[in-house]
Design an enzyme around this catalytic site. Structure first.
Site, PDB file in Angstrom:
ATOM      1  N   LYS A 169      12.775  -9.791   0.350  1.00 54.93           N
ATOM      2  CA  LYS A 169      12.831  -8.394   0.756  1.00 54.93           C
ATOM      3  C   LYS A 169      14.252  -7.849   0.578  1.00 54.93           C
ATOM      4  O   LYS A 169      15.195  -8.613   0.348  1.00 54.93           O
ATOM      5  CB  LYS A 169      12.361  -8.276   2.210  1.00 54.93           C
ATOM      6  CG  LYS A 169      10.902  -8.714   2.407  1.00 54.93           C
ATOM      7  CD  LYS A 169      10.487  -8.631   3.867  1.00 54.93           C
ATOM      8  CE  LYS A 169       9.047  -9.073   4.061  1.00 54.93           C
ATOM      9  NZ  LYS A 169       8.633  -9.011   5.485  1.00 54.93           N
ATOM     10  N   PHE A 215       3.101  -0.343  12.555  1.00 49.01           N
ATOM     11  CA  PHE A 215       4.347  -0.732  11.876  1.00 49.01           C
ATOM     12  C   PHE A 215       4.278  -0.585  10.363  1.00 49.01           C
ATOM     13  O   PHE A 215       5.254  -0.852   9.662  1.00 49.01           O
ATOM     14  CB  PHE A 215       4.726  -2.182  12.220  1.00 49.01           C
ATOM     15  CG  PHE A 215       3.664  -3.198  11.878  1.00 49.01           C
ATOM     16  CD1 PHE A 215       3.508  -3.681  10.582  1.00 49.01           C
ATOM     17  CD2 PHE A 215       2.823  -3.678  12.870  1.00 49.01           C
ATOM     18  CE1 PHE A 215       2.536  -4.625  10.274  1.00 49.01           C
ATOM     19  CE2 PHE A 215       1.836  -4.619  12.573  1.00 49.01           C
ATOM     20  CZ  PHE A 215       1.697  -5.097  11.277  1.00 49.01           C
ATOM     21  N   THR A 249       7.243 -15.279  11.825  1.00 50.71           N
ATOM     22  CA  THR A 249       7.583 -13.884  11.565  1.00 50.71           C
ATOM     23  C   THR A 249       8.873 -13.454  12.260  1.00 50.71           C
ATOM     24  O   THR A 249       9.667 -12.688  11.703  1.00 50.71           O
ATOM     25  CB  THR A 249       6.424 -12.968  12.032  1.00 50.71           C
ATOM     26  OG1 THR A 249       5.229 -13.361  11.351  1.00 50.71           O
ATOM     27  CG2 THR A 249       6.725 -11.519  11.704  1.00 50.71           C
ATOM     28  N   ARG A 263      13.598 -17.654   7.169  1.00 52.76           N
ATOM     29  CA  ARG A 263      13.755 -16.548   8.120  1.00 52.76           C
ATOM     30  C   ARG A 263      14.777 -16.884   9.204  1.00 52.76           C
ATOM     31  O   ARG A 263      15.485 -16.000   9.685  1.00 52.76           O
ATOM     32  CB  ARG A 263      12.397 -16.189   8.730  1.00 52.76           C
ATOM     33  CG  ARG A 263      11.529 -15.383   7.771  1.00 52.76           C
ATOM     34  CD  ARG A 263      10.139 -15.144   8.297  1.00 52.76           C
ATOM     35  NE  ARG A 263       9.381 -14.256   7.417  1.00 52.76           N
ATOM     36  CZ  ARG A 263       8.063 -14.174   7.394  1.00 52.76           C
ATOM     37  NH1 ARG A 263       7.338 -14.939   8.202  1.00 52.76           N
ATOM     38  NH2 ARG A 263       7.447 -13.344   6.576  1.00 52.76           N
ATOM     39  N   HIS A 276       8.728 -12.716   2.239  1.00 52.11           N
ATOM     40  CA  HIS A 276       7.280 -12.561   2.408  1.00 52.11           C
ATOM     41  C   HIS A 276       6.598 -13.758   1.775  1.00 52.11           C
ATOM     42  O   HIS A 276       7.058 -14.304   0.768  1.00 52.11           O
ATOM     43  CB  HIS A 276       6.787 -11.279   1.726  1.00 52.11           C
ATOM     44  CG  HIS A 276       5.291 -11.217   1.584  1.00 52.11           C
ATOM     45  ND1 HIS A 276       4.470 -10.724   2.573  1.00 52.11           N
ATOM     46  CD2 HIS A 276       4.469 -11.607   0.567  1.00 52.11           C
ATOM     47  CE1 HIS A 276       3.208 -10.803   2.168  1.00 52.11           C
ATOM     48  NE2 HIS A 276       3.180 -11.326   0.955  1.00 52.11           N
TER      49      HIS A 276
END
Length: 451
Positions: A169, A215, A249, A263, A276
């Site tokens: 991202k 969202f 997440t 992450r 992702h």
């Protein structure tokens, strides 16, 4: 452990036929190991299959026919007795017989030691990729031999490869070089890759399962701010392994539960969580079809390239990719003060390589070898721009690339890309645009003409 892979009968015969104890087989070259191992397998199959003699391996291969905008599928037969291959085009019509595409012949670029799912090779100017083994014997026997050779006895992993979709991202793009190195180190191979500028429609298709959720508007705003890097990754159990490597997440929770996950390392919070991944194989197929479609679906087109056509061109050559240098080369480019505006993996056809290098024909004695190198597998084209001075990107990047001959570069410019990653005047790690008047045309060739 070896007995689990090859079976007890093969394990008994293998040391005798190879004239090596099992403990020293790893010292053999891959091709020698495969050949000697297949000699045993030939005998084993004769015993198991009532005298049937094993003569060939069978593979399914894909060729991206850009002129027709489709992926053509073939069956490749590899004959062990003389290292020849035969190609049959598989028809889409139900019941149609395969069409002979290439009569049995020897192709230098195709060798048994490299025949695994996901590998690429060049046949008659066409870059082909093995998508699967075509019969159970080849899968179970050759696949296991390759598996045993590629891993030490203490680190056995199955070789059967699957694909998944992955995306960096916007908030992770400045660390893309580090992340690509981590992806390589975790055993993933990149089969396809491109930076994209997403629009609202692309994001709604990608996050179809989140339709109507509060969202989703944030995701649209966030992912349209700057480019993302879309990839097709290949590995054993790719979907589950990638999601495990990505982490939960919430990056804060990931830093507790899985501190080595992407992450945990690069995410900020639930919204800006760096990467992702596809949740399951069904999602993976759908998402890969959005970014890397084999044919056009309805009125949808894949997301557009992020190229600005304002920088200069760099090509990371096939040998540098095979040697795992992409992430390190990107790190050097970033350290040199450059920003990567666009990045895309290509499998260049011979006709395109000849056209691209035409300016060197009759001028450089390495012209033919340069064409061969560019068609020997995947390369990555980059549009790079010098941060401090857009207009000076071309000359500054030539300085960073260094002299064409890596041996000379190592003597006079040891900090350049070719000094660090090059091997010969042909396998010199990167191509850079030589003449300032060719900058626009070379960037456009890859990021417009070859799209």
């Amino acid at each position: 452990m070896l007995g689990c892979l090859l079976g007890p009968r093969t394990l008994v015969l293998l040391p005798r036929l190879c004239s090596f104890p099992c403990s020293s087989l790893l010292s053999l070259s891959k091709d020698t190991f495969i050949r000697r191992g297949l000699g045993v397998l030939k005998m084993e199959r004769s015993l198991e299959m009532n005298g049937y003699e094993y003569k060939r391996c069978s593979f399914l291969v894909d060729w991206d026919d850009e002129d027709a905008s489709l992926v053509r599928k073939f069956q490749l037969l590899y004959y062990l007795e003389d290292d020849t291959i035969e190609l049959y085009e598989l028809r889409k019509n139900k019941g149609a017989r395969p069409r002979l595409f290439l009569k049995r012949t020897r192709v230098a670029a195709v060798n048994l030691g490299a025949m695994h799912v996901g590998s690429t090779f060049n046949v008659m100017g066409r870059n082909m990729r093995i998508s699967d083994f075509a019969d159970e014997f080849t899968r179970n026997k050759l696949g296991k031999l390759l598996q045993w050779f590629n891993k030490s006895p203490d680190d056995f992993l199955p070789l059967y490869l699957k694909r998944t979709f992955a995306m960096l991202k916007p908030d992770a793009m400045d660390q893309s070089d580090e992340i690509l190195n981590l992806i390589k180190d975790h055993g993933f191979k990149i089969a396809k890759m491109k930076t994209v500028s997403l629009d609202r429609g692309d994001i709604l298709r990608l996050y179809k399962e989140h339709e109507g959720k509060p969202f989703l508007g944030f995701l649209v705003n966030y992912l349209t701010t700057s480019p993302c890097l879309a990839m097709e990754l290949v590995a054993d159990n790719a979907v589950s392994r990638w999601m495990e490597f990505v982490g939960t997440t919430d990056p804060e929770r990931a830093r507790v539960d899985a501190p080595g996950s992407l992450r945990a390392l690069y995410g900020r919070d639930k919204g800006y969580n760096a990467v992702h991944g596809s949740n399951n194989e069904e999602d993976s197929k759908r998402e890969l079809d959005i970014f890397f479609p084999s044919t056009k679906v309805g009125n949808f087109s894949p997301p557009r390239t992020s190229a600005t056509l304002e920088g200069t061109l760099c090509i990371v050559k096939p040998h540098a990719l095979k040697e795992g240098h992409l992430g390190s080369i990107l790190q050097e480019i970033r350290k040199g003060g450059f920003r990567v505006m666009a990045m895309q993996m290509f499998y260049v056809e011979r006709v395109n390589a000849e056209e691209f290098y035409e300016v060197y024909k009759g001028v450089m004695p390495e012209y033919a070898a340069m064409v061969d190198e560019l068609t020997q597998g995947a390369c990555v084209a980059l549009e790079v721009r010098y941060d401090a001075d857009v207009g000076d990107s071309h000359s500054r990047f030539r300085e960073l690339a260094g002299p064409r001959d890596p041996d000379i570069a190592r003597h006079i410019e040891p900090s350049t890309l070719r000094a660090k990653f090059g091997k010969t005047r042909v396998e010199n790690a990167v191509h850079c645009t030589d003449l300032p008047e060719d900058v626009v045309s070379e960037v456009e060739y890859f990021f417009l003409m070859l799209q």
